[in-house]
Design a protein around this motif. Structure first.
Motif, PDB file in Angstrom:
ATOM      1  N   LYS A 187     -15.198  21.443  20.071  1.00 39.47           N
ATOM      2  CA  LYS A 187     -16.655  21.513  20.005  1.00 39.47           C
ATOM      3  C   LYS A 187     -17.088  22.937  20.353  1.00 39.47           C
ATOM      4  O   LYS A 187     -16.720  23.468  21.392  1.00 39.47           O
ATOM      5  CB  LYS A 187     -17.280  20.517  20.975  1.00 39.47           C
ATOM      6  N   GLY A 188     -17.829  23.562  19.470  1.00 40.96           N
ATOM      7  CA  GLY A 188     -18.279  24.929  19.701  1.00 40.96           C
ATOM      8  C   GLY A 188     -19.205  25.373  18.598  1.00 40.96           C
ATOM      9  O   GLY A 188     -19.563  24.596  17.711  1.00 40.96           O
ATOM     10  N   GLN A 189     -19.583  26.642  18.639  1.00 39.72           N
ATOM     11  CA  GLN A 189     -20.471  27.193  17.625  1.00 39.72           C
ATOM     12  C   GLN A 189     -20.287  28.703  17.557  1.00 39.72           C
ATOM     13  O   GLN A 189     -19.767  29.326  18.479  1.00 39.72           O
ATOM     14  CB  GLN A 189     -21.935  26.875  17.955  1.00 39.72           C
ATOM     15  N   TRP A 190     -20.743  29.280  16.447  1.00 35.07           N
ATOM     16  CA  TRP A 190     -20.741  30.728  16.283  1.00 35.07           C
ATOM     17  C   TRP A 190     -22.064  31.295  16.777  1.00 35.07           C
ATOM     18  O   TRP A 190     -23.130  30.753  16.486  1.00 35.07           O
ATOM     19  CB  TRP A 190     -20.508  31.106  14.820  1.00 35.07           C
ATOM     20  N   ILE A 191     -21.986  32.387  17.534  1.00 33.26           N
ATOM     21  CA  ILE A 191     -23.173  33.050  18.068  1.00 33.26           C
ATOM     22  C   ILE A 191     -23.109  34.540  17.720  1.00 33.26           C
ATOM     23  O   ILE A 191     -22.069  35.044  17.291  1.00 33.26           O
ATOM     24  CB  ILE A 191     -23.296  32.849  19.595  1.00 33.26           C
ATOM     25  N   ASN A 192     -24.224  35.246  17.922  1.00 34.32           N
ATOM     26  CA  ASN A 192     -24.311  36.686  17.601  1.00 34.32           C
ATOM     27  C   ASN A 192     -23.741  36.967  16.218  1.00 34.32           C
ATOM     28  O   ASN A 192     -22.865  37.810  16.038  1.00 34.32           O
ATOM     29  CB  ASN A 192     -23.563  37.513  18.662  1.00 34.32           C
ATOM     30  N   GLU A 193     -24.283  36.263  15.233  1.00 38.28           N
ATOM     31  CA  GLU A 193     -23.630  36.195  13.922  1.00 38.28           C
ATOM     32  C   GLU A 193     -23.956  37.325  12.960  1.00 38.28           C
ATOM     33  O   GLU A 193     -23.345  37.404  11.895  1.00 38.28           O
ATOM     34  CB  GLU A 193     -23.988  34.863  13.247  1.00 38.28           C
ATOM     35  N   TRP A 194     -24.905  38.202  13.289  1.00 39.07           N
ATOM     36  CA  TRP A 194     -25.295  39.222  12.331  1.00 39.07           C
ATOM     37  C   TRP A 194     -25.320  40.604  12.967  1.00 39.07           C
ATOM     38  O   TRP A 194     -25.793  40.766  14.082  1.00 39.07           O
ATOM     39  CB  TRP A 194     -26.679  38.913  11.744  1.00 39.07           C
ATOM     40  N   GLU A 195     -24.811  41.571  12.229  1.00 34.30           N
ATOM     41  CA  GLU A 195     -24.837  42.963  12.673  1.00 34.30           C
ATOM     42  C   GLU A 195     -25.665  43.772  11.687  1.00 34.30           C
ATOM     43  O   GLU A 195     -25.421  43.749  10.476  1.00 34.30           O
ATOM     44  CB  GLU A 195     -23.413  43.524  12.740  1.00 34.30           C
ATOM     45  N   ASN A 196     -26.653  44.474  12.219  1.00 32.81           N
ATOM     46  CA  ASN A 196     -27.543  45.264  11.376  1.00 32.81           C
ATOM     47  C   ASN A 196     -26.779  46.397  10.707  1.00 32.81           C
ATOM     48  O   ASN A 196     -25.950  47.065  11.323  1.00 32.81           O
ATOM     49  CB  ASN A 196     -28.702  45.809  12.205  1.00 32.81           C
ATOM     50  N   THR A 209     -20.988  38.507  11.078  1.00 30.59           N
ATOM     51  CA  THR A 209     -19.945  38.763  12.070  1.00 30.59           C
ATOM     52  C   THR A 209     -19.926  37.569  13.009  1.00 30.59           C
ATOM     53  O   THR A 209     -19.956  36.438  12.570  1.00 30.59           O
ATOM     54  CB  THR A 209     -20.192  40.108  12.791  1.00 30.59           C
ATOM     55  N   GLY A 210     -19.919  37.750  14.307  1.00 29.32           N
ATOM     56  CA  GLY A 210     -20.064  36.632  15.230  1.00 29.32           C
ATOM     57  C   GLY A 210     -18.940  36.485  16.222  1.00 29.32           C
ATOM     58  O   GLY A 210     -17.855  37.047  16.078  1.00 29.32           O
ATOM     59  N   GLU A 211     -19.229  35.696  17.243  1.00 36.78           N
ATOM     60  CA  GLU A 211     -18.268  35.330  18.278  1.00 36.78           C
ATOM     61  C   GLU A 211     -18.261  33.811  18.391  1.00 36.78           C
ATOM     62  O   GLU A 211     -19.318  33.185  18.337  1.00 36.78           O
ATOM     63  CB  GLU A 211     -18.679  35.924  19.627  1.00 36.78           C
ATOM     64  N   PHE A 212     -17.089  33.254  18.581  1.00 37.65           N
ATOM     65  CA  PHE A 212     -17.013  31.799  18.718  1.00 37.65           C
ATOM     66  C   PHE A 212     -17.230  31.411  20.169  1.00 37.65           C
ATOM     67  O   PHE A 212     -16.548  31.916  21.065  1.00 37.65           O
ATOM     68  CB  PHE A 212     -15.665  31.263  18.238  1.00 37.65           C
ATOM     69  N   GLU A 213     -18.175  30.521  20.397  1.00 41.02           N
ATOM     70  CA  GLU A 213     -18.469  30.013  21.731  1.00 41.02           C
ATOM     71  C   GLU A 213     -17.838  28.621  21.861  1.00 41.02           C
ATOM     72  O   GLU A 213     -18.270  27.665  21.216  1.00 41.02           O
ATOM     73  CB  GLU A 213     -19.980  29.931  21.933  1.00 41.02           C
ATOM     74  N   ASN A 214     -16.805  28.541  22.684  1.00 39.55           N
ATOM     75  CA  ASN A 214     -16.056  27.297  22.875  1.00 39.55           C
ATOM     76  C   ASN A 214     -16.740  26.462  23.958  1.00 39.55           C
ATOM     77  O   ASN A 214     -16.771  26.847  25.124  1.00 39.55           O
ATOM     78  CB  ASN A 214     -14.609  27.628  23.267  1.00 39.55           C
TER      79      ASN A 214
END
Length: 254
Positions: A187-196, A209-214
């Motif tokens: 169970k998790g989600q992707w966060i900070n998904e876009w880089e200008n 882009t993004g980081e996986f939040e577990n």
């Protein structure tokens, strides 16, 4: 014919020239006759997308004893649909996606073109498996995964899978694999998904882009835990997305 070898349909989302699909063919050739229909260019992140605004085209690349290879201008799911409609002379015994360059565990299953291959095969009533290696390197080392991939495919060919159920198999990028764990989806989600990415003075451009939040990090039953601890993670995956537990309650609403 009674003594026909199993027929295995292979596709991927990294494209026909990716190392991963070549390695998958090599690992699975001892198990049966192989037909490949894969995208002509990378289609990562395409999930189960279909091409509906233009025609697609396929082209024969190679025909050997027990191996036929085509490339296709469509998506991974298109490739499976078109192969069933055009080049397969019988229903395959197994549909396989991969080997993907990159992790398709946890919520990545919903975005993955590799799993788009698998879901399409599953919807067509064929036992289906997706294989992914947790490395995006074009020249990644797939050899340690080979015996596991062959054995998992052999077991599925022998025993089958329940209707509307497929396997999402992820393999850590290590030479010393500890074995197999049958897992839950993390169970998790992707966060900070876009880089200008300013382009020609316009700041309204963005790279995904993004980081996986577990949200499930301590759960030793999930696929991320297995991968982080050196195990091949097999996650049984259903394509029936009905929330059966909510059906009766919803009936009381209306």
């Amino acid at each position: 014919m009674e003594n026909q070898r199993p027929l295995i349909l292979i596709s991927n989302d990294d494209g026909i020239i990716a190392k991963g699909i070549s390695e998958l063919i090599k690992f699975l050739r001892p198990l049966g006759e192989i037909v490949v229909m894969a995208p002509d260019t990378p289609r990562s992140g395409s999930a189960s997308a279909l091409t509906v605004t233009e025609p697609i085209h396929y082209h024969l690349l190679r025909k050997d004893v027990g191996l036929t290879v085509y490339k296709c201008s469509g998506t991974p799911a298109d490739c499976v649909k078109l192969a069933f409609h055009t080049v397969l002379d019988r229903k395959p015994d197994l549909v396989v996606g991969g080997i993907n360059h990159g992790d398709n565990s946890s919520v990545n299953v919903h975005y993955s073109g590799t799993m788009g291959v698998v879901i399409e095969g599953c919807l067509k009533g064929v036992p289906s498996i997706g294989f992914s290696l947790c490395s995006h390197e074009p020249n990644a080392d797939f050899e340690p995964a080979g015996p596991y991939i062959r054995e998992i495919a052999r077991q599925v060919l022998e025993k089958g899978l329940p209707p509307l159920t497929c396997l999402n198999v992820n393999i850590p990028d290590t030479k010393e694999l500890k074995g197999i764990k049958v897992c839950e989806q993390t169970k998790g989600q992707w966060i900070n998904e876009w880089e200008n990415f300013a382009h020609r003075g316009d700041a309204h451009y963005y790279w995904l882009t993004g980081e996986f939040e577990n949200n499930d990090a301590e759960n030793e039953k999930n696929d991320h835990w297995a991968l982080e601890n050196g195990y091949v993670a097999i996650t049984p995956t259903t394509v029936d997305v009905t929330a059966y537990g909510l059906v009766e309650e919803l009936k009381t609403w209306f």
